[in-house]
Design a protein around this motif. Sequence first.
Motif, mmCIF file in Angstrom:
data_model
loop_
_atom_site.group_PDB
_atom_site.id
_atom_site.type_symbol
_atom_site.label_atom_id
_atom_site.label_comp_id
_atom_site.label_asym_id
_atom_site.label_seq_id
_atom_site.Cartn_x
_atom_site.Cartn_y
_atom_site.Cartn_z
ATOM 1 N N HIS A 75 11.938 16.271 101.428
ATOM 2 C CA HIS A 75 11.203 16.204 100.160
ATOM 3 C C HIS A 75 11.440 14.839 99.531
ATOM 4 O O HIS A 75 12.229 14.047 100.040
ATOM 5 C CB HIS A 75 11.593 17.351 99.226
ATOM 6 C CG HIS A 75 13.030 17.389 98.803
ATOM 7 N ND1 HIS A 75 14.076 17.158 99.654
ATOM 8 C CD2 HIS A 75 13.602 17.624 97.586
ATOM 9 C CE1 HIS A 75 15.206 17.261 98.994
ATOM 10 N NE2 HIS A 75 14.956 17.537 97.739
ATOM 11 N N ASP A 79 17.754 11.594 95.909
ATOM 12 C CA ASP A 79 18.998 11.687 96.677
ATOM 13 C C ASP A 79 18.745 11.864 98.177
ATOM 14 O O ASP A 79 19.670 11.779 98.983
ATOM 15 C CB ASP A 79 19.911 12.810 96.137
ATOM 16 C CG ASP A 79 19.262 14.168 96.099
ATOM 17 O OD1 ASP A 79 18.052 14.253 95.847
ATOM 18 O OD2 ASP A 79 19.962 15.177 96.342
ATOM 19 N N HIS A 80 17.468 12.091 98.566
ATOM 20 C CA HIS A 80 17.130 12.234 99.988
ATOM 21 C C HIS A 80 16.256 11.086 100.500
ATOM 22 O O HIS A 80 16.006 10.978 101.686
ATOM 23 C CB HIS A 80 16.400 13.559 100.231
ATOM 24 C CG HIS A 80 17.264 14.733 99.949
ATOM 25 N ND1 HIS A 80 17.864 15.472 100.939
ATOM 26 C CD2 HIS A 80 17.673 15.260 98.780
ATOM 27 C CE1 HIS A 80 18.608 16.416 100.389
ATOM 28 N NE2 HIS A 80 18.508 16.314 99.077
ATOM 29 N N CYS A 184 18.093 21.129 100.896
ATOM 30 C CA CYS A 184 18.015 21.025 99.428
ATOM 31 C C CYS A 184 16.842 21.828 98.898
ATOM 32 O O CYS A 184 15.834 21.991 99.590
ATOM 33 C CB CYS A 184 17.832 19.549 99.074
ATOM 34 S SG CYS A 184 18.012 19.181 97.332
ATOM 35 N N GLU A 205 22.792 23.020 98.697
ATOM 36 C CA GLU A 205 22.586 23.513 97.353
ATOM 37 C C GLU A 205 23.065 24.945 97.170
ATOM 38 O O GLU A 205 22.309 25.850 96.842
ATOM 39 C CB GLU A 205 21.117 23.358 96.977
ATOM 40 C CG GLU A 205 20.692 21.889 96.975
ATOM 41 C CD GLU A 205 20.129 21.448 95.651
ATOM 42 O OE1 GLU A 205 20.796 20.653 94.993
ATOM 43 O OE2 GLU A 205 19.047 21.917 95.286
ATOM 44 N N HIS A 250 25.377 19.417 101.487
ATOM 45 C CA HIS A 250 24.928 19.027 100.136
ATOM 46 C C HIS A 250 25.995 19.459 99.121
ATOM 47 O O HIS A 250 25.706 20.082 98.098
ATOM 48 C CB HIS A 250 23.580 19.684 99.818
ATOM 49 C CG HIS A 250 22.716 18.937 98.845
ATOM 50 N ND1 HIS A 250 23.069 18.763 97.536
ATOM 51 C CD2 HIS A 250 21.508 18.340 98.990
ATOM 52 C CE1 HIS A 250 22.090 18.086 96.918
ATOM 53 N NE2 HIS A 250 21.141 17.807 97.780
HETATM 54 ZN ZN LIG Z 1 19.231 17.132 97.252
#
Ligand SMILES: [Zn+2]
Length: 283
Positions: A75, A79-80, A184, A205, A250
């Motif tokens: 996505h 942070d990715h 995530c 997550e 994560h």
């Molecule tokens: Zn993330």
Amino acid sequence: MKFVITGSGGCSPIPKALCQCKVCIEARKKGFPYKRCGCSLYLEDISLLVDTPEDINSALNYNNINSLDYVLYSHWHSDHLLGMRIMEQIKIEWQDFYENIKPLNKIKVCTTENVMNDINKIRSPYGSFMDYYEHKVEVLERHIIEDSLTVNNIEIKFLSVPSKEAVTIFIFKSNGKKVIYAPCDCKNFPTDDDIQNSDILIIGETFIGNSLKNDKKIHAEHPLRNELHSMEDIIKIKEHYNIKDVIITHIEEYYGKNFDDYIELEKNYKNIKFAYDGMKIEL
Ligand SMILES: [Zn+2]
Ligand SMILES: [Zn+2]
């Protein structure tokens, strides 16, 4: 398939710059595996990386990665994604660039149409960064994946998470083995027959225990519960889909736990482990 967790951290890496919490101080002193880079996964067999967090250069160096042919995106979240310049850093030899010698073997950037549309919106004053990387400096080519991608004897299925934003999880299949990577934003875990009887689920997550950094408590009505899986949710997913092993990734700085705490916590769970940078998974 030979995977390595190139980054097991979350929104903020560990140590977080300036932070003087005990987890960050210890990570600064001891290094990996107390340190955690942003969340990413590498599949050695086909030189494939899922996601490019900001510190992906350090993560690839630490794990001695020496080739990259594919980048998959789960996505668009920063942070990715925001380490996407790694593709320019890897592919361009500037001494050649000024002589108009083009990079060889462009990196194939693969994701679903919705995720690609989001990523294409990340822009410079001259337009989309991805357009620049694909057409101006020619380090990559974009591929929209409708259902699955097959490379050599590995099939990767792209599944959308049923939620408002575009998020993809991946099912890696080879020689009768199945690994799911859901790093995530997958609280509404997708339903799909292919998830059933998987060997490994690597999932992000998830809050672990009921307290966070600075002894903040996750009370019954805490909003975090709407965003993240609890360990109980993970056990339910594991049992519902008859998944053999689960690896939690994560792992956030604000959970306030160090590498040793997770090793200790693992003893409370059956076939559930906590990821660390450099963790190898082979099956
Ligand atoms: Zn993330
Ligand atoms: Zn800290």
